[in-house]
Design an enzyme around this catalytic site. Structure first.
Site, PDB file in Angstrom:
ATOM      1  N   GLU A 141      24.133  -0.852  16.227  1.00 24.30           N
ATOM      2  CA  GLU A 141      23.067  -0.345  16.025  1.00 24.30           C
ATOM      3  C   GLU A 141      22.312   1.162  15.822  1.00 24.30           C
ATOM      4  OE1 GLU A 141      20.297  -3.445  15.698  1.00 24.30           O
ATOM      5  OE2 GLU A 141      21.089  -4.819  14.565  1.00 24.30           O
ATOM      6  N   GLU A 190      27.631 -10.501  10.282  1.00 21.67           N
ATOM      7  CA  GLU A 190      26.065 -10.639  10.465  1.00 21.67           C
ATOM      8  C   GLU A 190      25.055 -11.970   9.056  1.00 21.67           C
ATOM      9  OE1 GLU A 190      23.332  -9.330  13.339  1.00 21.67           O
ATOM     10  OE2 GLU A 190      25.206  -8.477  14.330  1.00 21.67           O
TER      11      GLU A 190
HETATM   12  O1  9MR Z   1      19.920 -13.590  15.987  1.00 21.94           O
HETATM   13  C1  9MR Z   1      19.395 -12.838  17.006  1.00 21.94           C
HETATM   14  C2  9MR Z   1      17.753 -13.851  17.032  1.00 21.94           C
HETATM   15  O2  9MR Z   1      17.584 -14.660  18.341  1.00 21.94           O
HETATM   16  C3  9MR Z   1      17.308 -12.545  18.591  1.00 21.94           C
HETATM   17  O3  9MR Z   1      15.600 -12.561  18.629  1.00 21.94           O
HETATM   18  C4  9MR Z   1      16.767 -11.385  18.074  1.00 21.94           C
HETATM   19  C5  9MR Z   1      16.187 -10.837  19.223  1.00 21.94           C
HETATM   20  O4  9MR Z   1      16.618  -8.674  19.133  1.00 21.94           O
HETATM   21  O5  9MR Z   1      18.332 -10.919  17.928  1.00 21.94           O
HETATM   22  C6  9MR Z   1      18.962 -11.811  16.798  1.00 21.94           C
HETATM   23  O6  9MR Z   1      20.215 -10.863  16.530  1.00 21.94           O
HETATM   24  C7  9MR Z   1      20.208  -9.554  15.983  1.00 21.94           C
HETATM   25  C8  9MR Z   1      21.975  -9.218  16.748  1.00 21.94           C
HETATM   26  O7  9MR Z   1      22.222  -9.406  17.907  1.00 21.94           O
HETATM   27  C9  9MR Z   1      21.673  -8.037  16.287  1.00 21.94           C
HETATM   28  N1  9MR Z   1      21.780  -7.881  14.379  1.00 21.94           N
HETATM   29  C10 9MR Z   1      20.327  -8.044  13.963  1.00 21.94           C
HETATM   30  C11 9MR Z   1      20.730  -9.990  14.573  1.00 21.94           C
HETATM   31  C12 9MR Z   1      19.410 -10.581  13.950  1.00 21.94           C
HETATM   32  O8  9MR Z   1      17.759  -9.637  14.794  1.00 21.94           O
END
Ligand code: 9MR
Length: 374
Positions: free
Chosen positions: A157, A262
């Site tokens: 990102e 994802e």
């Molecule tokens: O699914 C993840 C969630 O449990 C966490 O709280 C969050 C914190 O930033 O991150 C989520 O995963 C993310 C992923 O690492 C990167 N792309 C977006 C995902 C959803 O936020």
């Protein structure tokens, strides 16, 4: 008598459904020869605490991603402290089950402790200090799992919605070249590992253009980037399958693999704007934004199935170029979407329901598989 007849019919249909479910190929079988199919896991899942989910994960998926346990704040909470206890279990689970193991992620603006960017007085560190910290982190984390984790989301990102570079602390302190340097450090730590750039909303033109340019720049400099992860946090109608299709094609033209890293499909109303995965969003709750708290209406269930079928037909048009499709979670129960961008909602974004049973969308995805794939 009537009750008995009814019970017999229910039982007969019950057995019928179960028999059909058993006859159905699993996701990894249905798409064999086309792409790997995976899921992001949490500690309860890779520790096998829930037998039903454990069996489901082993049966359905041939690749796994760590939803959180390899993020900086978990593995490297303090300057001189690494904690691999959860990450080790995740990797062991993948190895025991002969899965393609993904590492997520090395350099991101989120879930990185503040100390990474600051000196002992709280002032920003210099470029050299931050580069040294980045190199140490990458070499320790990637090095530990060398030969076991097969692919890494090296940078996650890094782009704004308009395709320009996000003004993260990495960019501000190191400069725009932090991305290529992160890839160099990862390659140095495990020359065999596949290295990826991962981001969301790459289906939108401006952001996609920025990502295409970034990949071109990296390749022109000889950086070992072999794939792009398009996250795939979608809603029922956005982005269109045409956008998904052209995104795959455009990255494919640059000679990189494309992964859907994802995937989930949000069925709930969006408070404002289109679907995004910008983790900084946090919106006020409102019952109107949580319409299916007591169950998903059939009509929406069908919409979800159709959406998933259309998406998988699109992915499978590009078998091989699309090398992996990973869901962001296993069942609706633990999906991050229940708490984002509004906390405490009931969402239905995945293929398995809250009891770890396949939803109609599961059957639709299996049906969408190219006949030659399995
Ligand atoms: O699914 C993840 C969630 O449990 C966490 O709280 C969050 C914190 O930033 O991150 C989520 O995963 C993310 C992923 O690492 C990167 N792309 C977006 C995902 C959803 O936020």
């Amino acid at each position: 008598m009537r009750a008995t007849v009814f019970a017999i019919i229910v039982l007969a249909f019950g057995f019928q459904t179960e028999a059909n479910a058993q006859q159905q190929p699993t996701l990894k079988e249905a798409y064999k020869g086309c792409f790997l199919v995976g899921a992001a896991l949490n500690p309860s899942q890779f520790s096998g605490r829930d037998p039903a989910e454990d069996a489901l994960i082993k049966a359905q998926f041939n690749t796994i991603s760590p939803e959180n346990v390899l993020k900086w704040e978990i593995v490297h909470p303090r300057l001189d402290t690494y904690d691999f206890s959860l990450a080790d279990k995740y990797v062991e689970f993948g190895q025991q089950n002969h899965m393609f193991i993904i590492g997520h992620n090395l350099v991101w603006h989120s879930q990185v402790p503040k100390w990474v960017f600051e000196d002992e007085k709280g002032a920003p560190v210099t470029r050299d200090v931050l580069l040294a910290r980045m190199r140490d982190h990458i070499s320790k984390v990637v090095g530990r799992y060398k030969g076991r984790i097969s692919g890494w989301d090296v940078v996650n990102e890094a782009l704004n919605d308009d395709g320009t570079l996000r003004p993260s602390a990495w960019k501000k302190i190191i400069g725009d070249d932090y991305i290529e340097i992160a890839f160099r450090y990862a390659h140095e730590a495990d020359p065999q590992a596949e290295l990826y750039y991962n981001d969301y909303s790459l289906e939108n033109e401006a952001k996609r253009k920025g990502a295409l340019e970034l990949v071109k720049r990296l390749k022109a400099k000889g950086i070992a980037i072999i794939g792009v992860g398009t996250q795939g946090h979608f809603s029922l109608d956005s982005p269109t399958t045409n956008q998904v299709d052209s995104t795959i094609v455009e990255f494919g033209k640059l000679g990189v693999k494309v992964m859907i890293t994802e995937l989930d499909v949000d069925v709930l109303p969006w408070p404002a704007g289109g679907p995004t995965a910008d983790v900084s969003l946090n919106m006020a709750s409102d019952p109107k934004l949580n319409p299916y708290a007591s169950g998903l209406p059939d009509a929406v269930q069908q919409q979800l199935s159709k959406r998933y079928a259309d998406l998988f037909v699109t992915f499978a048009k590009h078998c091989g170029l699309v090398s992996r499709v990973t869901f962001w979670g296993v069942t609706d129960k633990e999906s991050w979407k229940n708490n984002w961008p509004v906390r405490g909602r009931t969402d239905y974004p995945l293929l398995f329901n809250r009891d770890a049973q396949p939803k109609p969308a599961f059957g639709a995805v299996i049906q969408a598989a190219p006949k030659s794939a399995s």
